[in-house]
Design a protein around this motif. Structure first.
Motif, mmCIF file in Angstrom:
data_model
loop_
_atom_site.group_PDB
_atom_site.id
_atom_site.type_symbol
_atom_site.label_atom_id
_atom_site.label_comp_id
_atom_site.label_asym_id
_atom_site.label_seq_id
_atom_site.Cartn_x
_atom_site.Cartn_y
_atom_site.Cartn_z
ATOM 1 N N GLU A 156 0.875 -0.955 -0.180
ATOM 2 C CA GLU A 156 -0.029 0.017 0.124
ATOM 3 C C GLU A 156 0.833 1.435 0.065
ATOM 4 O OE1 GLU A 156 -0.166 -1.446 4.633
ATOM 5 O OE2 GLU A 156 -0.349 -2.513 2.456
ATOM 6 N N TYR A 157 2.283 1.137 0.214
ATOM 7 C CA TYR A 157 3.029 2.206 0.187
ATOM 8 C C TYR A 157 3.199 2.603 -1.162
ATOM 9 C CZ TYR A 157 3.487 2.378 5.138
ATOM 10 O OH TYR A 157 3.384 2.467 6.591
ATOM 11 N N PHE A 158 3.420 1.870 -1.952
ATOM 12 C CA PHE A 158 3.710 1.872 -3.455
ATOM 13 C C PHE A 158 2.774 2.829 -4.304
ATOM 14 C CE2 PHE A 158 6.180 -1.935 -2.440
ATOM 15 C CZ PHE A 158 7.316 -1.347 -2.718
ATOM 16 N N HIS A 159 3.161 4.081 -4.783
ATOM 17 C CA HIS A 159 2.210 4.966 -5.654
ATOM 18 C C HIS A 159 3.363 5.182 -6.726
ATOM 19 C CE1 HIS A 159 -1.063 5.983 -2.408
ATOM 20 N NE2 HIS A 159 -0.272 5.290 -1.790
ATOM 21 N N TYR A 160 2.416 5.284 -7.864
ATOM 22 C CA TYR A 160 3.519 5.602 -8.973
ATOM 23 C C TYR A 160 3.151 7.136 -9.249
ATOM 24 C CZ TYR A 160 4.284 0.895 -9.856
ATOM 25 O OH TYR A 160 4.744 -0.412 -9.901
ATOM 26 N N MET A 161 4.177 7.659 -9.754
ATOM 27 C CA MET A 161 4.258 9.230 -10.186
ATOM 28 C C MET A 161 3.090 9.442 -11.059
ATOM 29 S SD MET A 161 7.910 10.797 -9.821
ATOM 30 C CE MET A 161 8.740 10.025 -11.152
ATOM 31 N N SER A 162 2.906 8.892 -12.206
ATOM 32 C CA SER A 162 1.752 9.136 -13.119
ATOM 33 C C SER A 162 0.568 9.197 -12.250
ATOM 34 C CB SER A 162 1.910 8.428 -14.233
ATOM 35 O OG SER A 162 1.806 7.030 -13.818
ATOM 36 N N SER A 163 0.146 8.446 -11.471
ATOM 37 C CA SER A 163 -0.970 8.110 -10.976
ATOM 38 C C SER A 163 -1.104 9.250 -9.781
ATOM 39 C CB SER A 163 -1.239 7.121 -9.911
ATOM 40 O OG SER A 163 -1.274 6.010 -10.922
ATOM 41 N N GLU A 164 -0.184 9.724 -9.004
ATOM 42 C CA GLU A 164 -0.076 10.859 -8.112
ATOM 43 C C GLU A 164 -0.262 12.265 -8.895
ATOM 44 O OE1 GLU A 164 0.306 11.141 -4.543
ATOM 45 O OE2 GLU A 164 -0.109 8.779 -4.856
ATOM 46 N N ILE A 165 0.327 12.429 -10.049
ATOM 47 C CA ILE A 165 0.185 13.490 -10.772
ATOM 48 C C ILE A 165 -1.227 13.826 -11.224
ATOM 49 C CG2 ILE A 165 1.069 14.827 -12.934
ATOM 50 C CD1 ILE A 165 3.693 13.721 -12.142
ATOM 51 N N ASP A 166 -1.865 12.687 -11.681
ATOM 52 C CA ASP A 166 -3.106 12.596 -12.246
ATOM 53 C C ASP A 166 -4.141 13.187 -11.119
ATOM 54 O OD1 ASP A 166 -2.629 12.034 -14.863
ATOM 55 O OD2 ASP A 166 -2.895 9.633 -14.285
ATOM 56 N N GLY A 167 -3.690 12.745 -9.917
ATOM 57 C CA GLY A 167 -4.951 13.332 -8.900
ATOM 58 C C GLY A 167 -4.406 14.693 -8.095
ATOM 59 N N LEU A 168 -3.556 15.536 -8.792
ATOM 60 C CA LEU A 168 -3.187 16.826 -8.154
ATOM 61 C C LEU A 168 -4.033 17.980 -8.938
ATOM 62 C CD1 LEU A 168 0.629 16.754 -7.997
ATOM 63 C CD2 LEU A 168 -1.032 16.409 -6.047
ATOM 64 N N PRO A 169 -4.715 18.978 -8.269
ATOM 65 C CA PRO A 169 -5.544 19.733 -9.031
ATOM 66 C C PRO A 169 -4.653 20.723 -9.686
ATOM 67 C CG PRO A 169 -5.538 20.042 -6.599
ATOM 68 C CD PRO A 169 -4.802 18.757 -6.692
ATOM 69 N N GLY A 170 -3.146 21.136 -9.125
ATOM 70 C CA GLY A 170 -2.405 22.013 -9.650
ATOM 71 C C GLY A 170 -2.694 23.467 -9.478
ATOM 72 N N GLY A 171 -2.096 24.497 -10.401
ATOM 73 C CA GLY A 171 -2.365 25.711 -10.088
ATOM 74 C C GLY A 171 -1.100 26.561 -9.761
ATOM 75 N N PRO A 172 -1.237 27.743 -9.616
ATOM 76 C CA PRO A 172 -0.095 28.951 -9.659
ATOM 77 C C PRO A 172 0.792 28.551 -8.323
ATOM 78 C CG PRO A 172 -2.090 29.910 -9.602
ATOM 79 C CD PRO A 172 -2.642 28.797 -9.973
ATOM 80 N N ASP A 173 -0.128 28.118 -7.397
ATOM 81 C CA ASP A 173 0.601 27.933 -6.101
ATOM 82 C C ASP A 173 1.063 26.509 -5.888
ATOM 83 O OD1 ASP A 173 0.228 30.567 -5.375
ATOM 84 O OD2 ASP A 173 -1.770 29.995 -4.569
ATOM 85 N N THR A 174 1.397 25.641 -6.863
ATOM 86 C CA THR A 174 1.619 24.262 -6.737
ATOM 87 C C THR A 174 2.926 24.408 -7.449
ATOM 88 O OG1 THR A 174 -0.678 23.625 -6.705
ATOM 89 C CG2 THR A 174 1.165 21.827 -7.447
ATOM 90 N N VAL A 175 3.950 23.782 -6.930
ATOM 91 C CA VAL A 175 5.456 23.113 -7.536
ATOM 92 C C VAL A 175 5.249 21.709 -7.477
ATOM 93 C CG1 VAL A 175 7.493 23.326 -7.624
ATOM 94 C CG2 VAL A 175 6.170 25.442 -6.946
ATOM 95 N N ILE A 176 5.645 21.080 -8.305
ATOM 96 C CA ILE A 176 5.811 19.455 -8.421
ATOM 97 C C ILE A 176 7.175 19.384 -8.946
ATOM 98 C CG2 ILE A 176 5.281 17.336 -9.467
ATOM 99 C CD1 ILE A 176 2.429 18.593 -10.099
ATOM 100 N N MET A 177 7.950 18.705 -8.098
ATOM 101 C CA MET A 177 9.529 18.278 -8.247
ATOM 102 C C MET A 177 9.360 16.752 -8.312
ATOM 103 S SD MET A 177 10.932 20.792 -5.608
ATOM 104 C CE MET A 177 10.076 20.218 -4.164
ATOM 105 N N PHE A 178 10.237 16.248 -9.379
ATOM 106 C CA PHE A 178 10.393 14.787 -9.433
ATOM 107 C C PHE A 178 11.760 14.223 -9.971
ATOM 108 C CE2 PHE A 178 8.017 15.450 -13.387
ATOM 109 C CZ PHE A 178 8.812 14.556 -14.438
#
Length: 197
Positions: free
Chosen positions: A62-84
């Motif tokens: 249950e600790y394994f989360h793929y980055m593509s799935s995590e990014i798909d679940g993010l709303p994003g916006g001007p106050d969001t920074v994603i680093m990977f």
């Protein structure tokens, strides 16, 4: 999101920013999620590993989360920074498998930037540090993986923190987990993308 070298960024920022308070969750530190919060400045910082494959001990699925799935679940916006980053743990796998994983992440980033164009996406490149000759892991294999990552996100409007050059040319000894001085330099460049003058 990424491997232990991007977790170094999280831990560095947590120590360097006195107003950040770490939220201690009952988790595996290698996998995350790790979280720090600065209520005064309205900052929430997360770390999560990039999912399988990982070279570490036994960890519940249950600790394994793929980055593509995590990014798909993010709303994003001007106050969001994603680093990977996505390098060290996959450098010993076929380049076609690595390319497929990068393609999934790229697809998710394209969708994110379409629904929330103000989101800043920052990619940490691979770093050198395989100071022992090893058939399955080497700077040569890692460099090939790094080239695929850079090519996949070229001309997309994302930022690239080029740590390959920083770790290859530094006077400190090669180490897959760079010394604090190198991590500080990496984070300084990262912050120049987040908080431009």
């Amino acid at each position: 999101m990424g491997d232990s070298t991007i977790r170094q960024w999280f831990l560095y920022l947590f120590k360097a920013v006195p107003t950040l308070n770490r939220v201690y969750l009952p988790i595996n530190v290698q996998m995350g999620p790790l979280k720090a919060v600065d209520l005064k400045n309205n900052i929430v910082m997360h770390f999560r590993s990039h999912g399988l494959p990982l070279h570490c001990g036994k960890i519940p699925v249950e600790y394994f989360h793929y980055m593509s799935s995590e990014i798909d679940g993010l709303p994003g916006g001007p106050d969001t920074v994603i680093m990977f980053n996505l390098c060290a743990h996959l450098a010993s796998y076929p380049l076609t498998y690595y390319g497929y994983r990068v393609w999934l992440i790229r697809r998710s980033v394209v969708a994110l930037l379409k629904r929330a164009p103000g989101t800043r996406v920052i990619i940490k490149t691979a770093n050198t540090g395989y100071n022992k000759k090893h058939f399955y892991r080497s700077d040569w294999l890692t460099m090939q993986v790094d080239r695929i990552l850079r090519e996949a996100f070229r001309d997309m409007g994302v930022y690239i923190v080029d740590v390959w050059q920083m770790t290859a040319c530094h006077y400190l000894k090669d180490d897959l987990h760079p010394a604090p001085l190198i991590v500080q330099n990496e984070v300084d460049i990262l912050l120049s993308f987040i908080c431009p003058l």
